[in-house]
Every structure is written in structure tokens, then in C-alpha cells.
Design a protein around this motif. Sequence first.
Motif, PDB file in Angstrom:
ATOM      1  N   ASP A 225       0.799  -1.223   0.000  1.00  0.00           N
ATOM      2  CA  ASP A 225       0.000   0.000   0.000  1.00  0.00           C
ATOM      3  C   ASP A 225       0.834   1.276   0.000  1.00  0.00           C
ATOM      4  O   ASP A 225       0.277   2.380   0.001  1.00  0.00           O
ATOM      5  CB  ASP A 225      -0.975  -0.018   1.180  1.00  0.00           C
ATOM      6  CG  ASP A 225      -2.145  -0.953   0.920  1.00  0.00           C
ATOM      7  OD1 ASP A 225      -2.864  -0.735  -0.064  1.00  0.00           O
ATOM      8  OD2 ASP A 225      -2.315  -1.920   1.681  1.00  0.00           O
ATOM      9  N   TYR A 231      -1.660   5.325  -6.574  1.00  0.00           N
ATOM     10  CA  TYR A 231      -2.195   4.191  -5.828  1.00  0.00           C
ATOM     11  C   TYR A 231      -2.948   3.208  -6.709  1.00  0.00           C
ATOM     12  O   TYR A 231      -2.911   1.992  -6.474  1.00  0.00           O
ATOM     13  CB  TYR A 231      -3.102   4.695  -4.700  1.00  0.00           C
ATOM     14  CG  TYR A 231      -3.558   3.592  -3.758  1.00  0.00           C
ATOM     15  CD1 TYR A 231      -2.677   3.051  -2.833  1.00  0.00           C
ATOM     16  CD2 TYR A 231      -4.854   3.083  -3.810  1.00  0.00           C
ATOM     17  CE1 TYR A 231      -3.071   2.039  -1.966  1.00  0.00           C
ATOM     18  CE2 TYR A 231      -5.258   2.086  -2.944  1.00  0.00           C
ATOM     19  CZ  TYR A 231      -4.368   1.565  -2.026  1.00  0.00           C
ATOM     20  OH  TYR A 231      -4.762   0.564  -1.181  1.00  0.00           O
ATOM     21  N   THR A 234      -1.134   0.012  -7.872  1.00  0.00           N
ATOM     22  CA  THR A 234      -0.540  -0.984  -6.979  1.00  0.00           C
ATOM     23  C   THR A 234      -1.034  -2.395  -7.234  1.00  0.00           C
ATOM     24  O   THR A 234      -0.284  -3.356  -7.106  1.00  0.00           O
ATOM     25  CB  THR A 234      -0.794  -0.633  -5.494  1.00  0.00           C
ATOM     26  OG1 THR A 234      -2.194  -0.565  -5.258  1.00  0.00           O
ATOM     27  CG2 THR A 234      -0.147   0.684  -5.125  1.00  0.00           C
ATOM     28  N   SER A 324      -3.423   8.287   1.371  1.00  0.00           N
ATOM     29  CA  SER A 324      -2.847   9.096   0.298  1.00  0.00           C
ATOM     30  C   SER A 324      -1.923  10.168   0.855  1.00  0.00           C
ATOM     31  O   SER A 324      -0.825  10.415   0.316  1.00  0.00           O
ATOM     32  CB  SER A 324      -3.968   9.745  -0.521  1.00  0.00           C
ATOM     33  OG  SER A 324      -3.436  10.597  -1.506  1.00  0.00           O
ATOM     34  N   ARG A 327       1.262   8.444   2.126  1.00  0.00           N
ATOM     35  CA  ARG A 327       2.085   8.023   0.985  1.00  0.00           C
ATOM     36  C   ARG A 327       2.851   9.217   0.428  1.00  0.00           C
ATOM     37  O   ARG A 327       4.032   9.112   0.086  1.00  0.00           O
ATOM     38  CB  ARG A 327       1.208   7.401  -0.094  1.00  0.00           C
ATOM     39  CG  ARG A 327       0.753   5.979   0.180  1.00  0.00           C
ATOM     40  CD  ARG A 327      -0.420   5.577  -0.723  1.00  0.00           C
ATOM     41  NE  ARG A 327      -0.154   5.855  -2.129  1.00  0.00           N
ATOM     42  CZ  ARG A 327       0.492   5.037  -2.963  1.00  0.00           C
ATOM     43  NH1 ARG A 327       0.934   3.869  -2.495  1.00  0.00           N
ATOM     44  NH2 ARG A 327       0.679   5.352  -4.214  1.00  0.00           N
TER      45      ARG A 327
END
Length: 408
Positions: A225, A231, A234, A324, A327
Motif C-alpha cells: 500500500d 495508488y 498498486t 494518500s 504516501r
Amino acid sequence: MKFTNAFTEDFVLTDDILSIGQMAKERKKQNPKTIDATIGALLNDQGVLLAFPTVEQILKSQDSTKVRAYPPVDGGKPFKKSLKQWVFQDSLAAIEAAFKLEVLATPGASGALSNVLANYVTKGDMVILPDIFWSNYAAIINATEAGHVTYPMFKNNAFNIEGFKKTTELIAKETNKVVVLLNDPCQNPTGYSLSKVELEQLIAHLDQLGKSYPVVLIYDIAYLDYADEHYEDTRKRFLSFTNIASSMLITIAFSASKTFGIYGYRGGGVVALSKDEAVIQEFSRVALYKARSTWSCPPTEPIFLMNTLEDNALLQQSFFKELSEVRHLLQQRAKAFIEEAKAVGLVHYPYVSGFFVTIPVLQPKVVFERLKAKDIFVVPLSGAIRVALAAISVDEIKGLAAKIKQEI
């Protein structure tokens, strides 16, 4: 008098990352400017374990009577559904169309690895690893009485597919079995992720071997993740599996601990895939037996968390927004370090994304001690040192590459 059995005589941890981390924490109490780049856990810019508000909200809402009750050994049907949906997301339909599947809840991804290795290797077997790997893999493998062999991970700053093929073919002929342990994406300790082409080549090669030998791929996705710039990319990597024609077994080790920042809750699971239903039925039987005879049942909190996110779209969207942001924070830290490393000429292994970056050095323990003397704590590995970007702020990263370069 001797109390332990003969097999346990060589049970010694080669490096204890947690102990080094504790050493760094103690030093930071004396000097707040100490840089602790040791532990693979996400910290905020104030050096505090990062918490997702949505996760905190869900965990606080639990019914204590259910938390304290025994859960099913495998996690239960709702959890199995939740885990499959979380791991594969938009690729789930394609995976379910291509394979037979089974799921087991485990205490962290380490529990998943331990369960699979205990059931699929034994004395005389060799697990295939890259030459740069998380040291605990060796300990888990050793506990099964199997050994391990490595291939050179990189060639020309890319995955060494030829080295991988050569090693797997050699082990197949020597042991009549192929067991590959692969940490991807965001490999610990390098931060490397296989490209689409590299993963497809690797899978195609194992599939070819699977026509003649039993092949088990243990795919450790602990950092899934936190992979990829976007994203939505992934889960596309799992589509590389759908062209498999052999009966090879893929076991995917998932870490709820890493994804949701709940390291001490020890949440995780394993998803098994094969074209052959008999292989999956066998997995179910041995995985459940090994789980029941070791940890008995999995922790309840991570199961409750994942089931709640699966059932509540609003909470799930709230968590995705928080993820998010985290990340992005990690990507900022990585960019800052990589750019400075390039500017000062500090060589590191190819990094794509994730918690760590790794620097090859001739004398890792000497470099570790030199940095420690300057209140900079990293993790010494075999022929390298690991820097945990997840644990240090952008401000702490400024100048760090130059300081490391000076001590090498």
C-alpha cells in the motif's frame, strides 16, 4: 545438563533491529537531535508513531465482548472476503476467474511467512532469495531445518532476471522443488519494486519450471500500500499472475500491521492461489493445522478493522484519503534523500518506493559505529547499511546523505 533439543543450538539472531532501535530511542532522550533511522514503522514529523484517524476510530468502536472472544482459526468468512478484496481490489475479478483461492488470517505477514515455510520446506530443501534480503527470512527458514540460497539481485541497476533463472534452474535440478521468497513491491531493505516486464518474466519462468517441478512462490507484499507513484497502479501487478498455466502455488503474505500502522496488533493474512484445486485444498488443510498448533487463532482487532472497512464505504474512503496523505509524506522524504545522495555522490541500491533505502558499504559495522558516534542510527546489514526513511522527517534528512558519505 542440557535442556533444549539439538536443533535449537544454532538459534541466534544475526542482527537485532529492534535492539538497535531501542538503543537509538534511549540516546534520543539524552540528545533530541539524534537521528533514528532504524525501525520500519511510519513516524510523523515529530517522531511519533503515525496514527490513521479512521483506524483509531474503528478500533475504539469495538465491542469488547467480541474482541475478547476466540475468532475462527482462519479468520472467518467475512474476513476472507475482506482480505481478498483489499489485496486485489480492481484485479480481484480477474484473479478469481483465473485461480482457485484460499485465505488464512495470521499474526502479521511474519505469521504468514512462518506458516507457509513450515508447511512447504524441510531439511534438504533450499529457499531461493535475492542476495539482499530482510535478515529475519533466514531465521524463519532456519526454523524449518531448510536452507537458503541467493542470487545476485541487481545487474545494471535493474532486477537480475538471468541470475534468478540460473539459480532457480540449478535448485530445481538439485532438490526437485522450487521455493522462491520474493518481497515486492518496495523491497525491504532496498526499496526496489519489480517493473511490469520484470515481474512478468519472473512469473513466466516459474510457470515453465512448474510444468516439471513443484513450484511455490511466497510473495511478500508487506509494503504494497506504499508502492507506486499512483495508488491505482498498486494492484495491477497481480494481473501478471493470470497467464500461469501450471499448477504452481502462489502464497501472498499481507501485512495489516504495515498498511494500517497497527504494528503491535500483529494483523495479517495469506492468500493462496493455484490453477489446481487439489493444491488449494492441501494448502487449506496444512495451513489450518499449522495455525491451530502454533498461535491457535489470530488477533481479533485487525479482523474487526478489515471487516469494518469492507462493510462501510464512507470509512473506507476516509482511510484512503489518509493513506494518500501518508504516501505523499513518504514520497517527499524519499525524494529529498535520493536527490541529496545523487548530489553528494552517495551510491545506493536502486530505489523505487517504500520505507527504506540501502547503501552498499565494505564495513557496515564500522560505518554503523562511526555514525552512532555522531548520534545517527542506521541498521548494519551484510555488506550494506539500511536507512529507514519512514522513521525520519524531511528536516532530519537534510544533510544526512552527506554525513553518511563522510563516514564510508
